[in-house]
Motif scaffolding. Structure first.
Motif, mmCIF file in Angstrom:
data_model
loop_
_atom_site.group_PDB
_atom_site.id
_atom_site.type_symbol
_atom_site.label_atom_id
_atom_site.label_comp_id
_atom_site.label_asym_id
_atom_site.label_seq_id
_atom_site.Cartn_x
_atom_site.Cartn_y
_atom_site.Cartn_z
ATOM 1 N N VAL A 152 0.844 -1.194 0.000
ATOM 2 C CA VAL A 152 0.000 0.000 0.000
ATOM 3 C C VAL A 152 0.884 1.251 0.000
ATOM 4 O O VAL A 152 1.759 1.400 0.852
ATOM 5 N N GLY A 185 9.855 -3.070 10.432
ATOM 6 C CA GLY A 185 8.424 -3.286 10.245
ATOM 7 C C GLY A 185 7.741 -2.313 9.302
ATOM 8 O O GLY A 185 6.527 -2.185 9.312
ATOM 9 N N GLY A 187 8.352 -2.272 5.794
ATOM 10 C CA GLY A 187 8.173 -2.735 4.416
ATOM 11 C C GLY A 187 9.430 -2.893 3.578
ATOM 12 O O GLY A 187 9.331 -3.086 2.375
ATOM 13 N N LYS A 188 10.606 -2.836 4.185
ATOM 14 C CA LYS A 188 11.831 -2.997 3.392
ATOM 15 C C LYS A 188 11.904 -4.390 2.764
ATOM 16 O O LYS A 188 12.110 -4.547 1.563
ATOM 17 N N THR A 189 11.735 -5.400 3.600
ATOM 18 C CA THR A 189 11.810 -6.761 3.088
ATOM 19 C C THR A 189 10.718 -6.992 2.039
ATOM 20 O O THR A 189 10.948 -7.618 1.007
ATOM 21 N N HIS A 190 9.549 -6.441 2.327
ATOM 22 C CA HIS A 190 8.452 -6.561 1.374
ATOM 23 C C HIS A 190 8.884 -6.005 0.006
ATOM 24 O O HIS A 190 8.704 -6.658 -1.025
ATOM 25 N N LYS A 320 -4.975 -6.046 4.115
ATOM 26 C CA LYS A 320 -4.627 -7.352 4.703
ATOM 27 C C LYS A 320 -5.883 -8.143 5.038
ATOM 28 O O LYS A 320 -5.938 -9.364 4.831
ATOM 29 N N ARG A 345 4.261 -4.286 10.974
ATOM 30 C CA ARG A 345 4.265 -5.685 11.383
ATOM 31 C C ARG A 345 3.401 -5.879 12.624
ATOM 32 O O ARG A 345 2.656 -6.860 12.723
ATOM 33 N N GLU A 348 -0.219 -5.802 11.668
ATOM 34 C CA GLU A 348 -0.616 -7.101 11.115
ATOM 35 C C GLU A 348 -0.767 -8.151 12.197
ATOM 36 O O GLU A 348 -1.633 -9.018 12.121
HETATM 37 P P1 ADP Z 1 10.963 -4.455 7.426
HETATM 38 O O1 ADP Z 1 11.711 -5.338 6.504
HETATM 39 O O2 ADP Z 1 11.080 -3.001 7.126
HETATM 40 O O3 ADP Z 1 11.229 -4.730 8.877
HETATM 41 P P2 ADP Z 1 8.690 -5.873 6.371
HETATM 42 O O4 ADP Z 1 8.885 -5.667 4.936
HETATM 43 O O5 ADP Z 1 9.016 -7.205 6.928
HETATM 44 O O6 ADP Z 1 9.421 -4.740 7.231
HETATM 45 O O7 ADP Z 1 7.190 -5.489 6.717
HETATM 46 C C1 ADP Z 1 6.531 -5.992 7.866
HETATM 47 C C2 ADP Z 1 5.132 -6.412 7.484
HETATM 48 O O8 ADP Z 1 4.380 -5.265 7.172
HETATM 49 C C3 ADP Z 1 5.113 -7.303 6.273
HETATM 50 O O9 ADP Z 1 4.166 -8.308 6.458
HETATM 51 C C4 ADP Z 1 4.710 -6.369 5.147
HETATM 52 O O10 ADP Z 1 3.979 -7.063 4.172
HETATM 53 C C5 ADP Z 1 3.848 -5.369 5.859
HETATM 54 N N1 ADP Z 1 3.918 -4.045 5.253
HETATM 55 C C6 ADP Z 1 4.773 -3.046 5.521
HETATM 56 N N2 ADP Z 1 4.524 -1.970 4.786
HETATM 57 C C7 ADP Z 1 3.465 -2.285 4.019
HETATM 58 C C8 ADP Z 1 2.699 -1.583 3.033
HETATM 59 N N3 ADP Z 1 2.994 -0.309 2.707
HETATM 60 N N4 ADP Z 1 1.668 -2.222 2.457
HETATM 61 C C9 ADP Z 1 1.368 -3.485 2.806
HETATM 62 N N5 ADP Z 1 2.032 -4.203 3.722
HETATM 63 C C10 ADP Z 1 3.059 -3.608 4.319
#
Ligand code: ADP
Ligand code: MG
Length: 476
Positions: A152, A185, A187-190, A320, A345, A348
């Motif tokens: 998002v 938390g 969205g970097k990994t995402h 979600k 995170r 969620e």
């Molecule tokens: P980081 O790597 O920054 O710690 P993640 O990428 O693991 O964070 O994100 C944590 C959770 O939040 C994941 O399940 C991810 O899908 C969700 N998330 C974070 N940002 C968004 C976004 N903008 N839209 C949808 N889901 C998101």
């Protein structure tokens, strides 16, 4: 017949409920509520003769406490439910952001033995400092669930999203490396996965690798130990077109990892391979990172993600919920989004727990249910409960009253137990000395510091103290 020693996502709720029921017979409802109820499944792994279940706790403190106090009981409960041996690891949810499942059945060995090689590796990795919770051999699979179309976009992540899309559309053209950073938390990994998935969707032949910096370090250590450095180097320098490296801050200060990474980076970059790196902070704030690596990160594009504003948080929750087919009333999404501000995170996580409640009770998600859920996850509550448990256990062991521990009496019969209580509170809650002072009738922080240090030393040197402390810990 051998059993398939893995638990798939579908079976997990059932396994967890059954294990929970066993624990209900052994623990106080308060203990279950504060420590056990919020554990989440991170991954399971088939170790040949047993299964490893990795559970995620809210924070380091909670994870440590559960490891110390409840791991055996968790292992026994899972073992009973599954009918084969279960080993449990508890870590913070952050330490492993993606659920991976190994469906692979155990290899049949003549004589029914276990996979010795695998086990040894596992044990070895555990001996190495900082690498306890190894994710095994890097790189990992690119999780297909995380894509651009379920990310998002709002003003907090617009730029990071756009740069990720640009890189995914035209790898190694404009922005190389792409450096994404944010607190946990967000969205970097995402986005890293989304880049990988997008590139693969366009062309499945592109060699894309995703790995955590921790995985890189572990694999490097392993290659050093087993004299496999040439293979390691060839793999990272030559066999990928796109390298997605997560949480790069992990390599800072680790000399040989930085060295290897530097050469990997150069090799990939000069061959026009795309590199995407994530970190919890910008390059110049990564303490101990080698200057030459930092400069290279600054060659490309640096994008940050900030905590999403309320509209985006609501939109994420709704997305979600829809994805998981959960009915989430508007008042609930607004309430949750206004309470949880800094970490998607966590947002969620609450939704997942609400979903679980719905599946257990059949009730619909309501504002009341959401409020209840948030109340239970307040981390302060864990700390408070830990403090109470420790005070109770110390008082019980020495047959004192809790008021005695908090009193100003300097009698040795009270002073020693009091210091042990301070020591244990420090150890388990990590509270500051000033704060601990408050618990003991406003004592000065230097008094607390002195008491904690004294017991730390005596636990090492005096048998009677060590035994007392052990007995008290067993009462917790
Ligand atoms: P980081 O790597 O920054 O710690 P993640 O990428 O693991 O964070 O994100 C944590 C959770 O939040 C994941 O399940 C991810 O899908 C969700 N998330 C974070 N940002 C968004 C976004 N903008 N839209 C949808 N889901 C998101
Ligand atoms: Mg991450």
């Amino acid at each position: 017949m051998r059993t398939n020693l893995s638990i798939d996502t579908q079976r997990w709720p059932e396994v967890w409920q059954a294990a929970y029921r066993i624990l209900e017979g052994e623990l106080l409802s308060e203990q279950l509520r504060v420590w056990i109820q919020h554990l989440e499944l991170l991954s399971t792994e088939n170790l040949g003769d047993r299964v490893m279940i990795r559970l995620g706790a809210m924070n380091n403190f909670t994870a440590q406490w559960i490891r110390d106090k409840y791991r055996n009981q968790l292992e026994n409960a899972f073992t009973q439910v599954l009918g084969y041996r279960a080993e449990v690891q508890v870590m913070t949810k952050e330490s492993q952001s993606v659920v991976t499942h190994e469906y692979e059945p155990p290899v049949e060995r003549p004589g029914g033995g276990t996979r010795a090689g695998e086990q040894n590796l596992h044990e070895k990795v555990r001996e190495i400092p900082h690498v306890q919770e190894s994710s095994g051999a890097a790189p990992n699979k690119i999780d297909p669930r995380y894509r651009f179309n379920n990310f998002v976009v709002g003003s907090s992540n617009q730029f990071a999203h756009a740069s990720a899309v640009a890189v995914a559309e035209n790898p190694a053209q404009q922005y190389n490396p792409l450096f994404l950073y944010s607190p946990p938390g967000l969205g970097k990994t995402h986005l890293l996965y989304a880049i990988g998935n997008h590139i693969l969707a366009k062309n499945p032949d592109v060699r894309v690798a995703y790995l955590s910096a921790e995985g890189f370090v572990n694999e490097l250590i392993d290659s050093l130990q087993h004299k496999k450095m040439p293979q390691f180097r060839a793999k990272y320098r030559e066999s990928y077109d796109v390298l997605l490296i997560d949480d790069i801050q992990f390599i800072a200060g680790k000399k040989s990892s930085e060295e290897e990474f530097f050469h990997t980076f150069n090799a990939l970059h000069s061959n026009r391979r795309q590199i995407v790196v994530s970190s919890d902070r910008p390059p110049k704030e990564i303490d101990g990172l080698e200057e030459r690596i930092r400069t290279r990160f600054e060659w490309g594009l640096i994008s940050d993600i900030s905590p999403p504003e309320i509209e985006t948080r609501i939109a994420i929750l709704k997305a979600k919920a829809e994805q998981d087919d959960i009915y989430l009333p508007d008042d609930v999404s607004t309430f949750l989004a206004s309470c949880i501000r800094n970490n998607v995170r966590e947002l969620e996580g609450v939704l997942t727990r609400l979903k679980l409640q719905v599946s257990l009770t059949g009730a619909e998600i309501s504002l009341e249910m959401a409020k209840q859920e948030l109340k239970m996850t307040a981390p302060e509550e864990n700390t408070q409960f830990a403090v109470e448990s420790i005070m109770n256990a110390v008082a019980k062991h020495y047959q004192l009253k809790i008021q005695d521990l908090k009193s100003i009496s300097r009698a040795r019969t009270v002073a020693l137990p009091r210091q042990i209580a301070m020591y244990l509170i420090r150890k388990y809650t990590g509270m500051g000395f000033v704060e601990i002072g408050q618990l003991f009738g406003g004592k000065d922080h230097s008094t607390i510091l002195h008491g904690v240090r004294k017991i730390e030393k005596e636990v090492e040197t005096e048998d009677s103290i060590r035994q007392a402390v052990e007995k008290i810990q067993n009462l917790l």
